[in-house]
Design a protein around this motif. Structure first.
Motif, PDB file in Angstrom:
ATOM      1  N   SER A  32      -3.417  -9.462   0.565  1.00 37.13           N
ATOM      2  CA  SER A  32      -1.971  -9.407   0.764  1.00 37.13           C
ATOM      3  C   SER A  32      -1.580  -8.055   1.337  1.00 37.13           C
ATOM      4  CB  SER A  32      -1.235  -9.654  -0.554  1.00 37.13           C
ATOM      5  OG  SER A  32      -1.528  -8.624  -1.474  1.00 37.13           O
ATOM      6  N   THR A  34       2.011  -5.628   1.934  1.00 33.79           N
ATOM      7  CA  THR A  34       3.432  -5.404   1.662  1.00 33.79           C
ATOM      8  C   THR A  34       3.883  -4.198   2.461  1.00 33.79           C
ATOM      9  OG1 THR A  34       3.192  -6.268  -0.580  1.00 33.79           O
ATOM     10  CG2 THR A  34       5.158  -4.956  -0.118  1.00 33.79           C
ATOM     11  N   GLU A  69       6.414  -9.198   2.725  1.00 32.45           N
ATOM     12  CA  GLU A  69       5.207  -9.409   1.939  1.00 32.45           C
ATOM     13  C   GLU A  69       4.516 -10.633   2.497  1.00 32.45           C
ATOM     14  OE1 GLU A  69       6.043  -9.699  -2.207  1.00 32.45           O
ATOM     15  OE2 GLU A  69       7.361  -7.973  -2.187  1.00 32.45           O
TER      16      GLU A  69
END
Length: 81
Positions: A32, A34, A69
């Motif tokens: 991920s 962000t 995100e």
């Protein structure tokens, strides 16, 4: 654009079972991302994006969501490890 990333390396095969195993050819990476900061950027527009680490290593990735995100995945050699 500064970002925080949580990434993992995924092996497509067991290295012990593949002659001439290469992380460059037999792995992918994912995780991920962000974004940090106030810039108006949508990660989903990164097609592909480039993740550049502070030490200069980099790898192409595709965002799987957005805008600030997102999940991400990258083919081939990971820019970390």
């Amino acid at each position: 654009m500064p970002a925080l990333a949580s990434l993992v390396l995924r092996l497509d095969l067991d290295p012990a079972t593949v002659p001439d195993f290469s992380y460059d050819r037999h792995s992918t990476w994912a995780g991920s991302v962000t974004l940090v900061g106030d810039d108006d950027v949508d990660l989903f527009d990164a097609a592909p994006g480039v993740l550049r680490l502070p030490d200069g290593r980099e790898g192409a990735f595709m965002a799987t969501g957005g805008p600030r995100e997102s999940g991400c995945s990258g083919p081939g050699p990971a820019p970390f490890g």
